[in-house]
Design a protein around this motif. Structure first.
Motif, PDB file in Angstrom:
ATOM      1  N   ARG A  93      99.970  11.332 -51.047  1.00 50.85           N
ATOM      2  CA  ARG A  93      99.498  11.675 -52.286  1.00 50.85           C
ATOM      3  C   ARG A  93     100.152  11.013 -53.487  1.00 50.85           C
ATOM      4  N   LEU A  94     101.480  11.364 -53.297  1.00 47.27           N
ATOM      5  CA  LEU A  94     102.266  10.817 -54.517  1.00 47.27           C
ATOM      6  C   LEU A  94     102.086   9.136 -54.267  1.00 47.27           C
ATOM      7  N   ARG A  95     102.057   8.337 -53.326  1.00 46.66           N
ATOM      8  CA  ARG A  95     101.686   6.986 -53.434  1.00 46.66           C
ATOM      9  C   ARG A  95     100.367   6.649 -53.884  1.00 46.66           C
ATOM     10  N   GLU A  96      99.367   7.534 -53.403  1.00 46.65           N
ATOM     11  CA  GLU A  96      97.927   7.133 -53.954  1.00 46.65           C
ATOM     12  C   GLU A  96      97.515   7.682 -55.348  1.00 46.65           C
ATOM     13  N   GLU A  97      98.062   8.897 -55.860  1.00 48.48           N
ATOM     14  CA  GLU A  97      97.453   9.584 -56.938  1.00 48.48           C
ATOM     15  C   GLU A  97      98.572   9.559 -58.225  1.00 48.48           C
ATOM     16  N   GLY A  98      99.992   9.539 -57.756  1.00 50.71           N
ATOM     17  CA  GLY A  98     101.033   9.349 -58.806  1.00 50.71           C
ATOM     18  C   GLY A  98     101.366  10.566 -59.532  1.00 50.71           C
ATOM     19  N   TRP A  99     100.864  11.797 -58.895  1.00 49.92           N
ATOM     20  CA  TRP A  99     101.305  13.126 -59.464  1.00 49.92           C
ATOM     21  C   TRP A  99     102.920  13.485 -59.217  1.00 49.92           C
ATOM     22  N   ASN A 100     103.567  14.101 -59.899  1.00 54.21           N
ATOM     23  CA  ASN A 100     104.875  14.517 -59.560  1.00 54.21           C
ATOM     24  C   ASN A 100     104.921  15.645 -58.517  1.00 54.21           C
ATOM     25  N   THR A 101     105.850  15.707 -57.623  1.00 53.06           N
ATOM     26  CA  THR A 101     106.009  16.600 -56.595  1.00 53.06           C
ATOM     27  C   THR A 101     105.686  17.870 -56.612  1.00 53.06           C
ATOM     28  N   GLU A 102     106.490  18.624 -57.576  1.00 49.74           N
ATOM     29  CA  GLU A 102     106.423  19.959 -57.663  1.00 49.74           C
ATOM     30  C   GLU A 102     104.741  20.348 -57.771  1.00 49.74           C
ATOM     31  N   TYR A 103     104.016  19.576 -58.785  1.00 45.65           N
ATOM     32  CA  TYR A 103     102.601  19.878 -58.616  1.00 45.65           C
ATOM     33  C   TYR A 103     101.922  19.673 -57.330  1.00 45.65           C
ATOM     34  N   LEU A 104     102.172  18.425 -56.782  1.00 42.09           N
ATOM     35  CA  LEU A 104     101.775  18.303 -55.260  1.00 42.09           C
ATOM     36  C   LEU A 104     101.807  19.430 -54.327  1.00 42.09           C
ATOM     37  N   ILE A 105     103.054  19.901 -54.495  1.00 37.61           N
ATOM     38  CA  ILE A 105     103.436  21.140 -53.586  1.00 37.61           C
ATOM     39  C   ILE A 105     102.456  22.466 -53.986  1.00 37.61           C
ATOM     40  N   GLU A 106     102.236  22.532 -55.365  1.00 36.11           N
ATOM     41  CA  GLU A 106     101.610  23.762 -55.827  1.00 36.11           C
ATOM     42  C   GLU A 106     100.231  23.838 -55.206  1.00 36.11           C
ATOM     43  N   GLU A 107      99.581  22.430 -55.328  1.00 37.78           N
ATOM     44  CA  GLU A 107      98.196  22.269 -54.693  1.00 37.78           C
ATOM     45  C   GLU A 107      98.385  22.777 -53.236  1.00 37.78           C
ATOM     46  N   PHE A 108      99.326  22.161 -52.572  1.00 39.56           N
ATOM     47  CA  PHE A 108      99.382  22.496 -51.071  1.00 39.56           C
ATOM     48  C   PHE A 108      99.545  23.759 -50.873  1.00 39.56           C
ATOM     49  N   ILE A 109     100.244  24.643 -51.550  1.00 41.11           N
ATOM     50  CA  ILE A 109     100.249  25.967 -51.459  1.00 41.11           C
ATOM     51  C   ILE A 109      98.978  26.581 -51.789  1.00 41.11           C
ATOM     52  N   VAL A 110      98.224  26.317 -52.831  1.00 39.80           N
ATOM     53  CA  VAL A 110      97.005  26.811 -52.991  1.00 39.80           C
ATOM     54  C   VAL A 110      95.912  26.658 -52.024  1.00 39.80           C
ATOM     55  N   ARG A 111      95.728  25.335 -51.584  1.00 40.83           N
ATOM     56  CA  ARG A 111      95.107  25.083 -50.334  1.00 40.83           C
ATOM     57  C   ARG A 111      95.219  25.806 -49.059  1.00 40.83           C
ATOM     58  N   TYR A 112      96.421  25.846 -48.819  1.00 42.33           N
ATOM     59  CA  TYR A 112      97.104  26.243 -47.630  1.00 42.33           C
ATOM     60  C   TYR A 112      96.681  27.929 -47.273  1.00 42.33           C
ATOM     61  N   THR A 113      97.138  28.749 -48.792  1.00 39.20           N
ATOM     62  CA  THR A 113      96.696  30.029 -48.688  1.00 39.20           C
ATOM     63  C   THR A 113      95.286  30.449 -48.451  1.00 39.20           C
ATOM     64  N   LYS A 114      94.685  29.655 -49.126  1.00 39.73           N
ATOM     65  CA  LYS A 114      93.188  29.942 -48.824  1.00 39.73           C
ATOM     66  C   LYS A 114      92.562  29.536 -47.475  1.00 39.73           C
ATOM     67  N   LEU A 115      93.247  28.613 -46.853  1.00 46.27           N
ATOM     68  CA  LEU A 115      92.668  28.502 -45.647  1.00 46.27           C
ATOM     69  C   LEU A 115      93.107  29.642 -44.673  1.00 46.27           C
ATOM     70  N   LEU A 116      94.364  30.162 -44.710  1.00 46.39           N
ATOM     71  CA  LEU A 116      94.869  31.209 -43.996  1.00 46.39           C
ATOM     72  C   LEU A 116      94.121  32.499 -44.453  1.00 46.39           C
ATOM     73  N   GLU A 117      94.041  32.761 -45.770  1.00 46.71           N
ATOM     74  CA  GLU A 117      93.208  33.893 -46.036  1.00 46.71           C
ATOM     75  C   GLU A 117      91.965  33.656 -45.343  1.00 46.71           C
ATOM     76  N   SER A 118      91.304  32.831 -45.099  1.00 44.67           N
ATOM     77  CA  SER A 118      89.886  32.714 -44.592  1.00 44.67           C
ATOM     78  C   SER A 118      89.903  33.206 -43.095  1.00 44.67           C
TER      79      SER A 118
END
Ligand code: PEP
Ligand code: MG
Length: 590
Positions: A93-118
């Protein structure tokens, strides 16, 4: 289940309250496009490696202290660091979208949490918490900065952190912070010193409390013994509640009883007991315990937790306020001692490999005359409002002292020329806290009005033991013969030059050392205000003639543990006052 942990008690007293995890969650994560994707990837990898080292250290320590079972959690965390899916997603995602990595980790956390909660399975949810812990650690490393604030807490609680910087501690909400416990740090770190100054029970160097304590858990902190009990049973809770009540009663009774005690030895030698302060608000407490002056004002705290430098005017107000409040008692203003473990984000101090040996204190000031001279001007202007002395931290030799004194002269000449009032008789002193300064103490004494021995750093540099590193805290030994001999050498140099020599490291506030320090010839003691009543009572119980003889005997001894044992034995046999009040100690009483 109740968990009992043993750390280093650095600020006495008992605290009982709910856990507030600090620095472990709730980061304010920025989002931005990076310019150099390779550099960002490198930054990400570096943060991962640092977290790996942290986790390995925690694993090792927990395994040693609590057994391999408790350390398993870190093995799981380490495995997560190597999770290929996570790495790949961030890199892609860094290569493709160019966002800073702490933000990419944040997105990862949100998605992962949602998935496990489901999925809704509690075991999965627990695993999610572990994953999030690790990811937050990586974000924390990427962000480096102070992430949350302890300034305004919603309710009384015990702050639990992996580590706390002195600036985090300095801005703590004093009303609502019941206690402080951290994984890292040692007894003379500035965080520990501040906790003592604020009279907040604190235990540091616990190794793994940061991951074991959950928000809202009840925790007991015994800052005198270094004990921490997580999720206590009702029985333990009522035992400590009773102990806390008893300690508070004893303390009140002793404060009342010591009103008449003077800091004079049995054979009539007055040894002024003074307070170390970080902020002007501490003056009130210093006066309550009848401090005979401020022996050390750590002015760098005025520079922390802000986005710009304090103006000369603002500094003048702070120094004059303290000088006027203490008048006619003396106030020793120490010039800026930044660097080491004290940082100011807006000054962009370099990220050094070895900050304690780096660009700190007077070294920094000599290269930033703009900052240094403004501070000196403020100090000299404040001198007309009280009984002011000025001293310099981390002086390492005569040339340095001369460069400093030259700047002092320039500042005074400038004030004089502009007709700004100041006291021309302000005493100028040097802290002695570097072994090279000890070696040339005779030369420094010839060009100073007084010495103040800073044992916190002198022990750190003299024994080559990082004062803030809990791993080697057992080696940080004030009773080491090398330290006692250095103190002796400095006192002798001061006496030959007929200048006074005080001591303002934490050693001054531990009554176990009072007799030996007096015997070595130290003229005054400056310490956290909370220690003054104990030390004053100790001074009043000592006969100088005996203390001198005792010091001569100790100076012939070669083993630090034998010396320590002897000091404790004599202290115990004198009286038990310090034990009732509790005190800082980095070793077990023997
Ligand atoms: C010391 O080093 O002993 C001292 C008093 O200064 P600080 O703790 O601020 O480094
Ligand atoms: Mg120091």
């Amino acid at each position: 289940m109740e968990i009992a942990l043993r750390g280093i008690g650095v600020s006495p007293g008992i605290a009982i309250g709910p856990v507030l995890p600090f620095g472990l969650s709730g980061l304010d994560v920025p989002k931005y496009q990076v310019e150099d994707k390779d550099a960002e990837l490198e930054r990400f990898r570096e943060a991962m490696e640092r977290v790996r080292a942290d986790l390995q250290r925690l694993h090792e320590r927990t395994s040693q202290d609590l057994g391999p079972k408790h350390a398993e959690i870190f093995e799981a965390h380490l495995m997560m660091l190597d999770d290929v899916t996570f790495h790949k997603e961030i890199e892609d995602r860094l290569r493709e979208e160019g966002w800073n990595t702490e933000y990419l980790i944040e997105e990862f956390i949100v998605r992962y949490t949602k998935l496990l909660e489901s999925v809704g399975d509690t075991q999965f949810r627990e695993r999610n918490q572990d994953v999030v812990d690790v990811l937050r650690r990586i974000q924390g490393r990427l962000l480096k900065a102070e992430m949350e604030s302890l300034e305004h807490l919603e309710r009384p609680c015990v702050v639990v952190a992996h580590d706390l910087s002195p600036s985090d501690t300095a801005k703590m909400d004093l009303e609502n912070t019941l206690g402080v416990i951290t994984d890292l740090s040692g007894p003379t770190s500035h965080t520990a010193i501040l906790a003592r100054a604020f009279e907040i029970p604190a235990v540091v160097g616990l190794g793994s409390v940061g991951v074991q304590a959950l928000a809202g858990d009840t925790v007991i902190v015994d800052g005198s013994r270094g004990d921490v009990i997580l999720r206590p049973t009702d029985l333990t809770l009522s035992r400590y509640t009773e102990e806390k009540r008893r300690q508070e009663e004893d303390r009140k009774a002793l404060l009342l009883a010591e009103q008449t005690i003077e800091s004079i030895t049995l054979d009539g030698f007055e040894i002024p007991t003074m307070a170390n302060i970080e902020l002007p608000v501490e003056v009130v407490h210093s006066q309550t315990v009848k401090a005979q002056g401020i022996g050390l004002y750590r002015t760098e705290y005025l520079f922390m937790n802000r986005t710009s430098l304090p103006s000369e005017e603002e500094q003048f107000d702070a120094y004059a306020e303290v000088a006027a409040a203490m008048k006619p008692a003396p106030v020793t203003l120490r010039t800026l001692d930044l660097g080491g473990d004290k940082f100011v984000s807006h000054l962009q101090l370099a990220d050094e490999i070895n900050p304690q040996l780096g660009w700190r204190a007077i070294r920094f000031c000599l290269e930033r005359p703009d900052i240094f001279k403004a501070q000196l001007r403020a100090m000299f202007r404040a001198s007309v409002h009280g009984n002011v002395s000025i001293m310099f931290p981390l002086v390492s030799g005569l040339e340095e002292l001369r460069r400093v004194r030259k700047m002092v002269k320039e500042v005074c000449a400038d004030l004089e020329q502009r007709g700004v009032p100041f006291d021309p008789n302000v005493r100028i002193g040097s802290m002695i806290e570097v072994p090279s300064a000890v070696a040339v103490a005779d030369l420094l004494a010839a060009e100073c009005d007084f010495f103040s021995i800073g044992t916190n750093d002198l022990i750190q540099y003299g024994l080559a033991v990082d004062r803030a590193n809990e791993k080697i805290a057992h080696m940080y030994e004030p009773a080491h013969p090398a330290i006692l001999r250095m103190i002796r050498q400095v006192v002798r140099a001061a006496k030959s030059a007929r200048i006074p020599c005080g001591l303002c490291g934490e050693m001054a506030g531990d009554p176990v050392f009072t007799e030996i320090l007096l015997g070595l010839g130290v003229d005054s003691l400056s310490m956290s205000a909370v220690s003054i009543p104990m030390v004053r009572a100790e001074v009043a119980n000592i006969r100088m003639r005996v203390a001198r003889r005792f010091a001569r005997r100790v100076l012939k001894m070669g083993s630090e543990s034998a010396i320590k044992k002897l000091l404790y034995k004599r202290h115990r046999s004198r009286h038990t006052l310090s034990r009732i009040l509790g005190r800082y100690s980095n070793g077990d009483e023997q």
